[in-house]
Design a protein around this motif. Sequence first.
Motif: not given
Length: 205
Positions: A31-32, A34, A59
């Motif tokens: 969900n996250s 970087t 992503e």
Amino acid sequence: PTSTPIPTSTPIPPTPTPTPVSLGFQWMTINSITDSTASGIGQNNITITITQSGGGMEEENPGMYEASTFPQEYNVPDSGTQIRNTSDGVFTATFSQPVTDPLIAFASVGNPGLQVPVQSTLPFTPIWSTATTYQNPVNGTQYTQFTGTEGFNIIRIDGTVSSVSFNYTVTEFYCTVCFGFVDQNTLPTPTPTNSPTPTNTPTPT
């Protein structure tokens, strides 16, 4: 003269294709993401934190790259967000609680003109693979390295662990990586061991 009827053949019904039986693998949704960190959640609200020392994380959506390459019974996600990796570096994945038999799926490691070795800090058991070879055998079933040439594979870290790391040794564009574990709700219940019966110690007189 009477004509002899021509016998008709009885059609043979087609054999149904068996539906693959799911192995219950639980893959985490990320969900996250970087460049160098990521986090996600899975079964029983178990969370995961991932770092990549070389950066290069992006992503991948929806799901893993060409998820249909994996057999259906492994349930490798074809939806949701997963990790695309574009750099060499050390991945470290840490679960919020110890999990039994963590899994890592890799899609498109290397290509026919570029071999990419991946080294694990813990011995692993290969579950399924294509275009992948295994090195550094630990025993008859476990290894600490695999090499992909457009490799798709799933490995299992046997046992209960909180964290695992692997070194993605060559920069390429790109592979995808998915983390998970076997179904934690269907694990066998540990059998308690019998405690030794204490012996009576004579009371000194």
